[in-house]
Design an enzyme around this catalytic site. Sequence first.
Site, PDB file in Angstrom:
ATOM      1  N   ASP A  53       1.007  -1.259  -0.316  1.00 14.29           N
ATOM      2  CA  ASP A  53      -0.303  -0.244   0.014  1.00 14.29           C
ATOM      3  C   ASP A  53       0.628   1.159  -0.340  1.00 14.29           C
ATOM      4  OD1 ASP A  53      -3.052   1.180  -0.054  1.00 14.29           O
ATOM      5  OD2 ASP A  53      -2.582   1.477   2.150  1.00 14.29           O
ATOM      6  N   GLY A  88      -9.201   6.131   4.437  1.00 15.94           N
ATOM      7  CA  GLY A  88      -8.896   7.027   4.841  1.00 15.94           C
ATOM      8  C   GLY A  88      -9.948   6.581   5.905  1.00 15.94           C
TER       9      GLY A  88
END
Length: 270
Positions: A80, A203
């Site tokens: 990631d 997020g």
Amino acid sequence: MPLVKTADLVTPGTGIAAFNVITLEHAEAIIAGAEAAGRPVICQISENAVRFHGGRPGPIAAATAAVAQGSSARVALHLDHVMDTGLLYQAADHGFGSAMYDGSHHPYEENVALTAAAAEWAHSRGLWLEAELGEVGGKDGAHAPGVRTDPDEAVAFVKATGVDALAVAVGSSHAMTDRTAALDHDLIVRLRDALAVPLVLHGSSGVPDAELRRAVANGMVKINIGTALNIAFTGAVREALGTSVDPRKYLAPARDAMAETVRHLLTVIA
Ligand code: G3H
Ligand code: ZN
């Protein structure tokens, strides 16, 4: 069971959660939570986490893969937020089925060129590649509040780069410790209708359950969650620390708390 391909878990129309692995306990908790929920899951290791482990992706990736192989859950392994192409080029050697190349901090044209090169390399190695356009806030101080991904620009970006999935800025922000983010659902629908590739929400720890459900219903597919596990981990450690010097006394409740967070979120994101 053996690792599955990310591409097999990220399919438009359903939500799939991707949780960040930092320690072995994170991997164990994520996979235990997936087993408890009876849901597949993506374990993702960020460039920051690799840096924490001395810059070598191998040990934590191998540990995560081994935990997955010993479980009944369907688990994919994803690298990631890669900004360092040297690290990206190691992905295929460590069992990752996919990676996110993060060029979102670059100006548009540069992001296109770097992401297109990353996608070309990834596809040559059989990897699925995610990219980001619009810069989700909260990373390394590069926070630009209110930034949103433009649908027309997103269409051009996907066409020019050939990426398999796109992380978009729709109101969430990295590393929130309260769940107060309000998403721009009209924009999510517009992006879903404009793009053929799956949308990724970063997020997501700061997004309330109801907003996450609505985001998936409106077309968000891969839902990235990191901080929520660290809140569970650290809260449990604080509570259990006491005077014992045996790390198992606080790591076990920390792992259990993360597994319960994963189980719960997997019932929300489906
Ligand atoms: O790529 C990782 C995620 O965007 C995690 O964000 O820690 O705010 O949940 P979060
Ligand atoms: Zn992210």
